[in-house]
Design an enzyme around this catalytic site. Structure first.
Site, PDB file in Angstrom:
ATOM      1  N   SER A  56      -3.836  -4.465  41.540  1.00  0.00           N
ATOM      2  CA  SER A  56      -5.207  -4.740  41.098  1.00  0.00           C
ATOM      3  C   SER A  56      -5.736  -3.631  40.197  1.00  0.00           C
ATOM      4  O   SER A  56      -6.941  -3.506  40.021  1.00  0.00           O
ATOM      5  CB  SER A  56      -6.128  -4.918  42.315  1.00  0.00           C
ATOM      6  OG  SER A  56      -6.083  -3.779  43.158  1.00  0.00           O
ATOM      7  N   LYS A  67      -5.532   4.507  33.216  1.00  0.00           N
ATOM      8  CA  LYS A  67      -6.064   3.430  32.379  1.00  0.00           C
ATOM      9  C   LYS A  67      -7.562   3.192  32.556  1.00  0.00           C
ATOM     10  O   LYS A  67      -8.243   2.771  31.616  1.00  0.00           O
ATOM     11  CB  LYS A  67      -5.295   2.127  32.642  1.00  0.00           C
ATOM     12  CG  LYS A  67      -3.858   2.137  32.145  1.00  0.00           C
ATOM     13  CD  LYS A  67      -3.131   0.869  32.567  1.00  0.00           C
ATOM     14  CE  LYS A  67      -1.680   0.875  32.116  1.00  0.00           C
ATOM     15  NZ  LYS A  67      -1.547   0.563  30.694  1.00  0.00           N
ATOM     16  N   ASP A 100      -1.934  -3.967  26.168  1.00  0.00           N
ATOM     17  CA  ASP A 100      -1.155  -4.602  27.235  1.00  0.00           C
ATOM     18  C   ASP A 100      -1.428  -6.104  27.264  1.00  0.00           C
ATOM     19  O   ASP A 100      -0.508  -6.914  27.427  1.00  0.00           O
ATOM     20  CB  ASP A 100      -1.521  -4.012  28.611  1.00  0.00           C
ATOM     21  CG  ASP A 100      -1.011  -2.603  28.801  1.00  0.00           C
ATOM     22  OD1 ASP A 100       0.027  -2.266  28.206  1.00  0.00           O
ATOM     23  OD2 ASP A 100      -1.644  -1.844  29.548  1.00  0.00           O
ATOM     24  N   GLY A 159      -5.280  -1.279  36.350  1.00  0.00           N
ATOM     25  CA  GLY A 159      -5.496  -1.587  34.944  1.00  0.00           C
ATOM     26  C   GLY A 159      -4.522  -2.591  34.370  1.00  0.00           C
ATOM     27  O   GLY A 159      -4.917  -3.523  33.663  1.00  0.00           O
ATOM     28  N   MET A 160      -3.227  -2.423  34.652  1.00  0.00           N
ATOM     29  CA  MET A 160      -2.237  -3.376  34.150  1.00  0.00           C
ATOM     30  C   MET A 160      -2.431  -4.738  34.790  1.00  0.00           C
ATOM     31  O   MET A 160      -2.314  -5.775  34.125  1.00  0.00           O
ATOM     32  CB  MET A 160      -0.824  -2.858  34.401  1.00  0.00           C
ATOM     33  CG  MET A 160       0.274  -3.824  33.967  1.00  0.00           C
ATOM     34  SD  MET A 160       0.257  -4.210  32.200  1.00  0.00           S
ATOM     35  CE  MET A 160       1.199  -2.834  31.564  1.00  0.00           C
TER      36      MET A 160
END
Length: 272
Positions: A130, A70, A106, A132-133
């Site tokens: 910690s 990501k 997201d 991308g999501m």
């Protein structure tokens, strides 16, 4: 009549460390239902620059991006949409005549689920992860008005950076914390990971919480979700996140937004 793949068929795809059938089933179901000359296929790669170069060179219309790519793919695209630039994380690439623009759907999914489940912004929370999501989740929590939260990650520096970005606190573990909302944004519990059978939080922590949110989509019911349901907690699953963000991707790729009924059918089919 079955659609026939031909030289003009538009290709969309996904890149993930551990590809699943969720995306292929979801998108291809909608292509069939709407009689669109599209095909969707899932891939993994050990050479991300070459894979993104292939998206550009071969005219792949859209590419969904999952962990751990990501943030790694950001230098490889031409433009970041505001949704991706705000959190420095990408989950969708749209190719228009060789020009790659990156988005993050997201965030849209997380915000929608917080609203759907009427999750009060007065709840205290711990966000585990910690990457991308986790960034998409933290920003959605911030924008929803949450104040009392902690970010915990294996990388203490990135956890502290994310917490500071969103006005939360960071910690190295959950000692002395008893949050009302638990959120897992790590691969713990994911099929194929070394921690596939582990709980992201302890049983006592789950018992003390009101809501458990696990963004892992494979399997549909992770050890964390199973435990939370056994303890009669409200649960939000990764497959729910996937379905909402996927329909946003579908609209970006095709310019068509399916009806709510068709969305529900595709989401149900993708989970079979």
């Amino acid at each position: 009549m079955t659609r026939q793949i031909n030289k003009d068929t538009t290709i969309c795809m996904s890149l993930a460390a551990r590809p699943s059938n969720f995306g292929t089933r979801f998108h291809n179901y909608l292509y069939d239902a709407l009689d669109l000359d599209y095909l969707y296929k899932a891939f993994t790669t050990r050479d991300l620059p070459a894979a993104i170069g292939g998206v550009r060179a071969l005219g792949i219309r859209g590419c969904a991006i999952s962990m751990p790519f990501k943030q790694q793919c950001i230098p490889l695209v031409d433009e970041l949409d505001a949704s991706a630039a705000a959190i420095n994380s990408v989950n969708t690439i749209v190719n228009t005549d060789g020009y790659l623009k990156a988005y993050n759907t997201d965030y849209i999914a997380i915000a929608a689920l917080l609203k759907q489940y009427q999750v009060s912004n007065q709840l205290s929370f711990v966000l585990l992860g910690s990457g991308g999501m986790a960034k998409a989740i933290a920003c959605a929590l911030k924008d929803a008005g949450f104040k009392d939260g902690w970010v915990i990650g294996n990388n203490a520096d990135s956890a502290a950076e994310l917490a500071e970005l969103c006005g939360f606190r960071s910690a190295t573990d959950m000692t002395s914390l008893q949050p009302q909302l638990l959120i897992n944004a790590t691969p713990i519990g994911m099929t194929g990971s070394p921690d596939a059978e582990k709980l992201a939080f302890s049983v006592s922590q789950i018992q003390a919480a009101e809501i458990v949110f696990d963004v892992v989509a494979l399997p549909e019911t992770t050890p964390l979700i199973n435990c939370a349901r056994e303890l009669n907690k409200t649960v939000i699953t990764g497959s729910e996140v996937f379905a909402i963000q996927a329909v946003e991707q579908f609209a970006l790729y095709t310019g068509i937004r399916p009806s709510d009924q068709l969305f529900r059918e595709a989401a149900a089919y993708s989970r079979q």
